[in-house]
Design a protein around this motif. Structure first.
Motif, PDB file in Angstrom:
ATOM      1  N   SER A 352      16.902 -27.662 -38.685  1.00  0.00           N
ATOM      2  CA  SER A 352      15.455 -27.807 -38.741  1.00  0.00           C
ATOM      3  C   SER A 352      14.895 -26.642 -39.537  1.00  0.00           C
ATOM      4  O   SER A 352      15.503 -25.567 -39.614  1.00  0.00           O
ATOM      5  CB  SER A 352      14.847 -27.831 -37.338  1.00  0.00           C
ATOM      6  N   MET A 353      13.732 -26.865 -40.150  1.00  0.00           N
ATOM      7  CA  MET A 353      13.057 -25.848 -40.952  1.00  0.00           C
ATOM      8  C   MET A 353      11.582 -25.910 -40.589  1.00  0.00           C
ATOM      9  O   MET A 353      10.978 -26.978 -40.638  1.00  0.00           O
ATOM     10  CB  MET A 353      13.260 -26.116 -42.447  1.00  0.00           C
ATOM     11  N   HIS A 354      11.012 -24.798 -40.198  1.00  0.00           N
ATOM     12  CA  HIS A 354       9.615 -24.784 -39.783  1.00  0.00           C
ATOM     13  C   HIS A 354       8.739 -25.317 -40.914  1.00  0.00           C
ATOM     14  O   HIS A 354       8.939 -24.986 -42.084  1.00  0.00           O
ATOM     15  CB  HIS A 354       9.197 -23.361 -39.414  1.00  0.00           C
ATOM     16  N   GLU A 355       7.750 -26.155 -40.541  1.00  0.00           N
ATOM     17  CA  GLU A 355       6.909 -26.766 -41.571  1.00  0.00           C
ATOM     18  C   GLU A 355       6.142 -25.742 -42.398  1.00  0.00           C
ATOM     19  O   GLU A 355       5.854 -25.960 -43.587  1.00  0.00           O
ATOM     20  CB  GLU A 355       5.943 -27.776 -40.949  1.00  0.00           C
ATOM     21  N   ILE A 356       5.830 -24.573 -41.808  1.00  0.00           N
ATOM     22  CA  ILE A 356       5.138 -23.534 -42.576  1.00  0.00           C
ATOM     23  C   ILE A 356       6.091 -22.921 -43.590  1.00  0.00           C
ATOM     24  O   ILE A 356       5.696 -22.601 -44.720  1.00  0.00           O
ATOM     25  CB  ILE A 356       4.585 -22.460 -41.627  1.00  0.00           C
ATOM     26  N   VAL A 357       7.346 -22.780 -43.225  1.00  0.00           N
ATOM     27  CA  VAL A 357       8.353 -22.292 -44.173  1.00  0.00           C
ATOM     28  C   VAL A 357       8.530 -23.299 -45.305  1.00  0.00           C
ATOM     29  O   VAL A 357       8.610 -22.926 -46.495  1.00  0.00           O
ATOM     30  CB  VAL A 357       9.683 -22.034 -43.456  1.00  0.00           C
ATOM     31  N   GLN A 358       8.564 -24.592 -44.946  1.00  0.00           N
ATOM     32  CA  GLN A 358       8.680 -25.617 -45.993  1.00  0.00           C
ATOM     33  C   GLN A 358       7.524 -25.524 -46.986  1.00  0.00           C
ATOM     34  O   GLN A 358       7.714 -25.587 -48.197  1.00  0.00           O
ATOM     35  CB  GLN A 358       8.707 -27.009 -45.357  1.00  0.00           C
ATOM     36  N   GLU A 359       6.323 -25.406 -46.451  1.00  0.00           N
ATOM     37  CA  GLU A 359       5.149 -25.316 -47.316  1.00  0.00           C
ATOM     38  C   GLU A 359       5.231 -24.094 -48.216  1.00  0.00           C
ATOM     39  O   GLU A 359       4.917 -24.165 -49.418  1.00  0.00           O
ATOM     40  CB  GLU A 359       3.890 -25.252 -46.459  1.00  0.00           C
ATOM     41  N   ALA A 360       5.678 -22.981 -47.673  1.00  0.00           N
ATOM     42  CA  ALA A 360       5.790 -21.761 -48.467  1.00  0.00           C
ATOM     43  C   ALA A 360       6.810 -21.921 -49.586  1.00  0.00           C
ATOM     44  O   ALA A 360       6.603 -21.427 -50.706  1.00  0.00           O
ATOM     45  CB  ALA A 360       6.175 -20.591 -47.564  1.00  0.00           C
ATOM     46  N   ILE A 361       7.922 -22.612 -49.296  1.00  0.00           N
ATOM     47  CA  ILE A 361       8.931 -22.846 -50.342  1.00  0.00           C
ATOM     48  C   ILE A 361       8.360 -23.718 -51.449  1.00  0.00           C
ATOM     49  O   ILE A 361       8.538 -23.428 -52.652  1.00  0.00           O
ATOM     50  CB  ILE A 361      10.192 -23.488 -49.731  1.00  0.00           C
ATOM     51  N   ARG A 362       7.676 -24.784 -51.079  1.00  0.00           N
ATOM     52  CA  ARG A 362       7.114 -25.668 -52.101  1.00  0.00           C
ATOM     53  C   ARG A 362       6.096 -24.940 -52.983  1.00  0.00           C
ATOM     54  O   ARG A 362       5.993 -25.222 -54.179  1.00  0.00           O
ATOM     55  CB  ARG A 362       6.465 -26.897 -51.440  1.00  0.00           C
ATOM     56  N   GLU A 363       5.357 -24.016 -52.389  1.00  0.00           N
ATOM     57  CA  GLU A 363       4.335 -23.302 -53.154  1.00  0.00           C
ATOM     58  C   GLU A 363       4.930 -22.330 -54.169  1.00  0.00           C
ATOM     59  O   GLU A 363       4.220 -21.851 -55.060  1.00  0.00           O
ATOM     60  CB  GLU A 363       3.403 -22.552 -52.193  1.00  0.00           C
ATOM     61  N   GLN A 364       6.236 -22.022 -54.056  1.00  0.00           N
ATOM     62  CA  GLN A 364       6.886 -21.124 -55.023  1.00  0.00           C
ATOM     63  C   GLN A 364       7.246 -21.842 -56.326  1.00  0.00           C
ATOM     64  O   GLN A 364       7.582 -21.203 -57.317  1.00  0.00           O
ATOM     65  CB  GLN A 364       8.185 -20.550 -54.422  1.00  0.00           C
ATOM     66  N   LEU A 365       7.177 -23.184 -56.299  1.00  0.00           N
ATOM     67  CA  LEU A 365       7.721 -23.971 -57.411  1.00  0.00           C
ATOM     68  C   LEU A 365       6.705 -24.186 -58.525  1.00  0.00           C
ATOM     69  O   LEU A 365       5.498 -24.292 -58.266  1.00  0.00           O
ATOM     70  CB  LEU A 365       8.196 -25.331 -56.900  1.00  0.00           C
ATOM     71  N   THR A 366       7.205 -24.304 -59.732  1.00  0.00           N
ATOM     72  CA  THR A 366       6.363 -24.748 -60.843  1.00  0.00           C
ATOM     73  C   THR A 366       6.099 -26.240 -60.693  1.00  0.00           C
ATOM     74  O   THR A 366       6.753 -26.928 -59.894  1.00  0.00           O
ATOM     75  CB  THR A 366       7.049 -24.494 -62.181  1.00  0.00           C
ATOM     76  N   GLN A 367       5.159 -26.747 -61.465  1.00  0.00           N
ATOM     77  CA  GLN A 367       4.833 -28.173 -61.366  1.00  0.00           C
ATOM     78  C   GLN A 367       6.037 -29.039 -61.696  1.00  0.00           C
ATOM     79  O   GLN A 367       6.312 -30.029 -61.018  1.00  0.00           O
ATOM     80  CB  GLN A 367       3.665 -28.495 -62.302  1.00  0.00           C
ATOM     81  N   GLU A 368       6.773 -28.657 -62.735  1.00  0.00           N
ATOM     82  CA  GLU A 368       7.933 -29.461 -63.127  1.00  0.00           C
ATOM     83  C   GLU A 368       9.046 -29.388 -62.090  1.00  0.00           C
ATOM     84  O   GLU A 368       9.696 -30.391 -61.788  1.00  0.00           O
ATOM     85  CB  GLU A 368       8.445 -28.996 -64.495  1.00  0.00           C
ATOM     86  N   SER A 369       9.264 -28.213 -61.511  1.00  0.00           N
ATOM     87  CA  SER A 369      10.278 -28.092 -60.466  1.00  0.00           C
ATOM     88  C   SER A 369       9.885 -28.891 -59.233  1.00  0.00           C
ATOM     89  O   SER A 369      10.721 -29.527 -58.588  1.00  0.00           O
ATOM     90  CB  SER A 369      10.469 -26.615 -60.093  1.00  0.00           C
ATOM     91  N   HIS A 370       8.584 -28.864 -58.913  1.00  0.00           N
ATOM     92  CA  HIS A 370       8.088 -29.624 -57.773  1.00  0.00           C
ATOM     93  C   HIS A 370       8.407 -31.110 -57.956  1.00  0.00           C
ATOM     94  O   HIS A 370       8.881 -31.793 -57.029  1.00  0.00           O
ATOM     95  CB  HIS A 370       6.593 -29.394 -57.630  1.00  0.00           C
ATOM     96  N   LYS A 371       8.162 -31.636 -59.147  1.00  0.00           N
ATOM     97  CA  LYS A 371       8.445 -33.042 -59.434  1.00  0.00           C
ATOM     98  C   LYS A 371       9.938 -33.340 -59.297  1.00  0.00           C
ATOM     99  O   LYS A 371      10.343 -34.356 -58.722  1.00  0.00           O
ATOM    100  CB  LYS A 371       7.974 -33.390 -60.847  1.00  0.00           C
ATOM    101  N   ALA A 372      10.772 -32.429 -59.818  1.00  0.00           N
ATOM    102  CA  ALA A 372      12.214 -32.664 -59.801  1.00  0.00           C
ATOM    103  C   ALA A 372      12.762 -32.678 -58.381  1.00  0.00           C
ATOM    104  O   ALA A 372      13.563 -33.549 -58.005  1.00  0.00           O
ATOM    105  CB  ALA A 372      12.921 -31.589 -60.625  1.00  0.00           C
TER     106      ALA A 372
END
Length: 863
Positions: A352-372
């Protein structure tokens, strides 16, 4: 019920059979105090600090109210330890319960499936193997009548969801965690905030053995005392092997915000994002594939990410991650690293991964990385999801992937990627939820699939029509008939646009079922909406389409003809209905895929309408054949056999084969009373018919028992004043007369008469019959004047309704003649008897039993 015979035909892997990484730690309680049923995957947290005041408050609220609600004081963003508190309480008090059950309630459909899995566990404990249906209600009912259980609903998102979660009563306990504010909660809450200073000091000393007092002070002085923040910073220190001073310096270099002053929601999330960024940067330099693994997990649901989902080699993963997931040891090592840095918790078969940690990881990504990565997450799930044409039985893999499917497709939609895969996945999640009776959740998935599919396929595509048809089915099951009608109309409109004129549809290479499903479902909805004329028109149109597409010898044609016949029957046109039922029987018989069970149903319908048309011998033959087919198809006590026996009993009764009718009715009743239909309206009708047959056989005492049961059942189900109640009252009155309980009989007749006269002020045949029966009861009680008055009134009504030469008038005249004879007025009596004889001979013939009976009575009086 509307159906969807075909679904999308794309072929995808059916199972996820890859090996699971070795379990890291057990979630079970390690001694004999374990409850019989326990589903908490997470192990007891060895670093839990002694938040004794809140644990005592939970214990007090459970003891006094049966429920403890944990919510947050500011900032309401999570990570303050609500779930940890609930888990710690469960471990501390495990020996007080027989059942401890945890539900991740913030995930769509989680309540439905959390309860479903609980009911399965309860059934298995009791030795029952059947899959539970309508599980929320069944499990709540079970818990309401038992004690010794603890339910934990983690992440309830609305007051309505909270109230829907709770059993109605019972001696169990419920712990709820939520981000809802105290003002919106229906129960008093326990606010959970940052750790107290002494708790923070204790936590740091546990997590960082050997840390000196100055370092402890520096952390607690500079950081908000959120358990999640402290967890991440201590794991960064131990995982990266850096000093406290170095870690804090890195953190301070990345933010100018004073971390311990004016802590707001934005500051809190900013600090979390920075610490997670520090961990990811460390991983990027030392363990790039581990960072990739963390990133793809951030696009899944936070809880129960199964190992089998992670160790797939799916197109779209980075090359280094693909190499890692193919190797069990490498995947295990990667998970160990993620746990060491505090980004995941590891369980027996999942992480399991805390949803706040997940959100923080996603926010580190560029737009293209987010899409990939959003695309890769959807591909992971479609690679593991067991796609089926239908989902008649529960599939554990589907259960575990539901939340991940919804989460991943949401991120993909936000990134505007993986549209076709997302639409397909959501549709099949909807089908699975639909099959498990989670209708609201299924509807949501269908709507999402349709919205995404619209962008992929446009509005004129077979796939689009299929999904709208499925949405119509779930709308129908939810009782939203108008919405269902609009769906089926739209789906059929698409099919017509695709396939063109009917003669072209015959030769199309596309699935011809697409053309026939929506219009068949539309017919059913129109009937239920009460628009029988529109349903008739649509059935005629459907029959033309079915014949063009399939020809006569096809089950679909048979089914349509059968339903067409049912609408004619409801319209009171038995001859038209007979024609349709005969076509249904012929089409099913001639089909290469003939189904004996279905054919028996069509024969049963045909036999019933033949009885109405007074073709009793033919009806008897069709119903006997239906019974033979169902006896071959089912075990002896199947409800279909009970239905056939009841219908055959009706035919025997009308043919005056009362012994055969009694046998059929009793066998049918024995079968039906062992099913859930034992209190259904048609059971009352069966009891009534059986009572009438027993009365004809001279078994009045036994008849009374069945007729009284029929009356009680009809009164309870149909009300005090229903036509069925009137029929029961009349038959019960007749039986009481046979038992010489004439006064009681009259009471039943008079009650029936009051219902008929209140319901319809006009003179009616039933009214005359009841008054005639009252007169007969008075006669049997030697109350001649009252009898004569009633019988004369009945004759007046019958003459007004039918004229002078009707058999009902003859019946009344015969009864009046008998009363007059007992009053020694033989001349007038013979005049009435002569009138009755003339009518019977002229209408029924001289040799009719009724005519012979009157003639014998005249002979007696003339001697």
């Amino acid at each position: 019920m509307p159906t969807n015979r075909e679904h999308d035909s794309q072929s995808l892997p059916e199972t996820a059979s890859a090996a699971s990484p070795t379990a890291h730690r057990s979630a079970r309680i390690p001694d004999d105090t374990s409850p019989a049923i326990w589903n908490i995957r997470e192990a007891r947290n060895p670093d839990f600090v002694e938040r004794e005041a809140q644990l005592l408050r939970i214990e007090r609220d459970l003891s006094e109210h049966g429920i403890a609600v944990l919510n947050e004081d500011t900032p309401s963003v999570g990570g303050v330890g609500k779930s940890q508190l609930a888990r710690e309480y469960a471990y501390r008090h495990a020996d007080e319960y027989q059942v401890v059950w945890w539900v991740q309630a913030e995930e769509s459909g989680a309540l439905q499936f959390g309860y479903a899995q609980l009911l399965t566990a309860l059934n298995l404990l009791a030795g029952v193997q059947d899959e539970p249906q309508h599980s929320v209600e069944a499990a709540r009912d079970y818990l309401s009548n038992h004690s010794g259980w603890l339910l934990i609903f983690d992440g309830i998102e609305s007051p309505e969801a909270l109230e829907h979660s709770l059993p109605a009563k019972g001696a169990g306990h419920v712990i709820v965690t939520t981000l809802l504010g105290a003002a919106s909660l229906p129960h008093e809450s326990i606010p959970v905030g940052p750790l107290a200073r002494d708790e923070s000091l204790l936590y740091l000393q546990k997590c960082l053995p050997g840390i000196d007092a100055e370092e402890v002070e520096s952390i607690t002085d500079q950081l908000d005392r959120s358990p999640l923040i402290l967890h991440l910073i201590t794991r960064y220190i131990t995982g990266a092997r850096v000093s406290v001073r170095e870690a804090l310096a890195t953190l301070r270099s990345k933010t100018p915000i004073p971390l311990r002053s004016n802590v707001t929601k934005e500051v809190y999330k900013g600090v979390l994002r920075i610490i997670v960024g520090m961990i990811l940067e460390r991983l990027r330099k030392r363990h790039p594939s581990v960072r990739d693994l963390a990133t793809v997990c951030a696009f899944l649901a936070p809880h129960d990410i199964p190992f089998f989902l992670l160790n797939q080699d799916i197109e779209g993963l980075s090359r280094r991650l693909s190499e890692t997931v193919r190797n069990e040891k490498a995947l295990n090592d990667s998970l160990d690293t993620l746990e060491a840095f505090g980004l995941i918790e590891r369980h027996d078969t999942s992480i399991s991964m805390h949803e706040i940690v997940q959100e923080a990881i996603r926010e580190q990504l560029t737009q293209e990385s987010h899409k990939a990565w959003a695309t890769a997450a959807v591909r992971l799930i479609t690679g593991a999801f067991p796609f089926r044409q239908n989902y008649r039985t529960p599939i554990p893999t589907c259960n575990r992937l539901l939340a991940h499917s919804l989460g991943a497709t949401q991120y993909a939609e936000e990134a505007d990627v993986a549209k076709e895969s997302s639409a397909l996945l959501l549709y099949h999640v909807g089908l699975y939820l639909h099959g498990r009776s989670a209708l609201d959740e299924a509807k949501t998935c269908y709507l999402l699939s349709i919205a995404i599919g619209h962008k992929v396929y446009g509005v004129t595509h077979p796939t689009f029509a299929t999904r709208i048809n499925s949405l119509g089915i779930v709308e129908h099951e939810l009782g939203n008939l108008q919405e269902a009608k609009e769906c089926f109309e739209k789906a059929f409109e698409i099919c017509e646009a695709l396939f063109g004129p009917l003669h072209e549809a015959v030769y199309t290479v596309d699935d011809d079922a697409m053309l026939t499903m929506p219009i068949r479902n539309l017919c059913i909805i129109l009937e239920e909406l009460g628009d029988i004329e529109a349903a008739q028109f649509t059935y005629e149109r459907a029959m033309k389409i079915y014949l063009e597409v399939y020809g006569w010898n096809h089950p679909a044609v048979a089914e349509c003809a059968n339903r067409f016949g049912q609408t004619w029957h409801r319209l009171g046109r038995p001859a038209k209905a007979r024609n349709c039922f005969e076509k249904a029987v012929l089409a099913e018989e001639s089909s290469a895929e003939a189904d004996g069970e279905i054919l028996a149903l069509y024969l049963s319908n045909l036999g019933s309408v033949l009885m109405e048309l007074n073709e009793l011998a033919l009806a008897h033959e069709r119903l006997e054949r239906a019974l033979r087919l169902d006896r071959l198809a089912f075990e002896d006590r199947h409800p279909a056999i009970g239905r056939d026996l009841a219908n055959l009993g009706n035919a025997n009764r009308l043919l005056r084969r009362f012994d055969d009718a009694e046998r059929c009715y009793k066998e049918a009743l024995d079968i039906i009373e062992g099913t859930e239909e034992r209190d259904a309206p048609h059971v009352a009708s069966l009891l009534n018919h059986l009572g009438v047959v027993l009365l004809e056989l001279g078994k009045a005492t036994e008849a009374r028992t069945y007729l009284e049961r029929a009356l009680a059942l009809n009164t309870a189900r149909q009300g005090e004043n229903s036509p069925e109640t009137v029929r029961n009252l009349i038959n019960l009155g007749r039986t009481l007369d046979h038992l010489d309980a004439h006064s009681d009989a009259m009471e039943h007749f008079k009650r029936a008469l009051s219902i008929v006269e209140a319901d319809n002020g006009k003179k009616s045949e039933r009214q005359a019959t009841i008054i005639y029966r009252i007169g007969r009861s008075h006669h049997a009680n030697d109350e001649f004047d009252e009898a004569l008055q009633c019988l004369q009134r009945a004759m007046k009504i019958d003459k007004g309704l039918f004229g002078e030469q009707h058999t009902a008038v003859a019946r009344d005249a015969f009864a009046i003649g008998n009363v007059l004879a007992d009053m020694n007025d033989n001349m007038v009596a013979m005049g009435h008897l002569t009138l009755a004889l003339d009518i019977y001979e002229n209408t029924l013939g001289k040799n009719d039993p009724k005519a012979r009976k009157v003639r014998r009575r005249l002979d007696e009086l003339s001697q």
